[in-house]
Design a protein around this motif. Structure first.
Motif, short mmCIF file in Angstrom:
data_model
loop_
_atom_site.label_atom_id
_atom_site.label_comp_id
_atom_site.label_asym_id
_atom_site.label_seq_id
_atom_site.Cartn_x
_atom_site.Cartn_y
_atom_site.Cartn_z
N MET A 1 0.86 -1.16 0.00
CA MET A 1 0.00 0.00 0.00
C MET A 1 0.90 1.22 0.00
N GLU A 2 0.56 2.16 -0.88
CA GLU A 2 1.38 3.34 -1.05
C GLU A 2 0.49 4.57 -1.22
N ILE A 3 0.87 5.68 -0.58
CA ILE A 3 0.19 6.95 -0.79
C ILE A 3 0.90 7.64 -1.94
N THR A 4 0.16 7.93 -3.01
CA THR A 4 0.77 8.57 -4.17
C THR A 4 0.49 10.07 -4.23
N ALA A 5 -0.50 10.55 -3.49
CA ALA A 5 -0.80 11.98 -3.40
C ALA A 5 -1.54 12.24 -2.09
N CYS A 6 -1.33 13.43 -1.54
CA CYS A 6 -1.97 13.82 -0.29
C CYS A 6 -2.20 15.32 -0.36
N GLU A 7 -3.48 15.73 -0.47
CA GLU A 7 -3.74 17.15 -0.63
C GLU A 7 -5.14 17.52 -0.19
N VAL A 8 -5.36 18.83 -0.10
CA VAL A 8 -6.67 19.40 0.21
C VAL A 8 -7.18 20.05 -1.06
N ASP A 9 -8.41 19.72 -1.46
CA ASP A 9 -9.02 20.32 -2.64
C ASP A 9 -9.16 21.82 -2.42
N SER A 10 -8.72 22.61 -3.38
CA SER A 10 -8.74 24.07 -3.22
C SER A 10 -10.15 24.66 -3.18
N PHE A 11 -11.12 23.97 -3.76
CA PHE A 11 -12.49 24.48 -3.78
C PHE A 11 -13.30 24.00 -2.58
N THR A 12 -13.35 22.69 -2.36
CA THR A 12 -14.18 22.13 -1.28
C THR A 12 -13.49 22.15 0.08
N LYS A 13 -12.16 22.21 0.07
CA LYS A 13 -11.33 22.13 1.29
C LYS A 13 -11.38 20.73 1.93
N TRP A 14 -11.80 19.73 1.13
CA TRP A 14 -11.82 18.35 1.62
C TRP A 14 -10.46 17.71 1.39
N PRO A 15 -9.88 17.09 2.41
CA PRO A 15 -8.61 16.39 2.21
C PRO A 15 -8.83 15.03 1.56
N HIS A 16 -7.85 14.61 0.77
CA HIS A 16 -7.93 13.28 0.18
C HIS A 16 -6.53 12.72 -0.04
N ALA A 17 -6.48 11.40 -0.04
CA ALA A 17 -5.24 10.67 -0.30
C ALA A 17 -5.48 9.75 -1.49
N GLU A 18 -4.57 9.79 -2.45
CA GLU A 18 -4.59 8.86 -3.57
C GLU A 18 -3.72 7.67 -3.15
N LEU A 19 -4.23 6.47 -3.31
CA LEU A 19 -3.56 5.27 -2.85
C LEU A 19 -3.35 4.29 -3.99
N LEU A 20 -2.30 3.50 -3.89
CA LEU A 20 -2.02 2.46 -4.86
C LEU A 20 -1.73 1.17 -4.10
N VAL A 21 -2.52 0.14 -4.39
CA VAL A 21 -2.35 -1.16 -3.74
C VAL A 21 -1.86 -2.16 -4.78
N THR A 22 -0.94 -3.00 -4.35
CA THR A 22 -0.45 -4.10 -5.19
C THR A 22 -0.82 -5.40 -4.50
N ASN A 23 -1.52 -6.28 -5.20
CA ASN A 23 -1.90 -7.56 -4.63
C ASN A 23 -0.74 -8.53 -4.79
N ARG A 24 -0.07 -8.81 -3.69
CA ARG A 24 1.08 -9.71 -3.70
C ARG A 24 0.68 -11.13 -3.28
N SER A 25 -0.61 -11.37 -3.11
CA SER A 25 -1.08 -12.69 -2.73
C SER A 25 -1.36 -13.53 -3.98
N SER A 26 -1.74 -14.76 -3.76
CA SER A 26 -2.01 -15.67 -4.88
C SER A 26 -3.49 -15.71 -5.26
N LYS A 27 -4.32 -14.92 -4.56
CA LYS A 27 -5.76 -14.91 -4.83
C LYS A 27 -6.24 -13.48 -5.07
N ALA A 28 -7.30 -13.35 -5.87
CA ALA A 28 -7.94 -12.04 -6.03
C ALA A 28 -8.36 -11.55 -4.64
N SER A 29 -8.18 -10.26 -4.39
CA SER A 29 -8.42 -9.74 -3.05
C SER A 29 -9.11 -8.40 -3.07
#
Length: 87
Positions: A1-29
């Motif tokens: 799991m990795e955070i690729t962006a972390c910011e506050v929207d300039s219009f709404t002022k809502w914070p958000h994090a963009e995330l990237l997950v890599t499935n390293r298991s042997s099953k769909a998850s």
């Protein structure tokens, strides 16, 4: 799991994090992630959750964790919890 962006929207002022997950298991998850947004002093301002379903083995999936709490401070995003469930 990795955070690729972390910011506050300039219009709404809502914070958000963009995330990237890599499935390293042997099953769909399915992944659920809890993210918290903190200010420069480490004070918790808000939190958010994100979910991505049926990520195939070896594949990646992007997701967004967005809070609906308005924030005016500069933020840092921290992953608090990640859960993986076989799909």
């Amino acid at each position: 799991m990795e955070i690729t962006a972390c910011e506050v929207d300039s219009f709404t002022k809502w914070p958000h994090a963009e995330l990237l997950v890599t499935n390293r298991s042997s099953k769909a998850s399915t992944y659920t992630v809890q993210v918290e947004f903190v200010d420069a002093a480490g004070k918790r301002l808000s939190e958010a959750y994100a979910v991505t379903n049926a990520v195939a083995p070896g594949q990646q999936s992007s997701m967004t964790a967005q809070s609906l709490t308005q924030v005016t401070a500069k933020i840092t995003c921290r992953i608090m919890e990640v859960n993986r469930y076989a799909s």
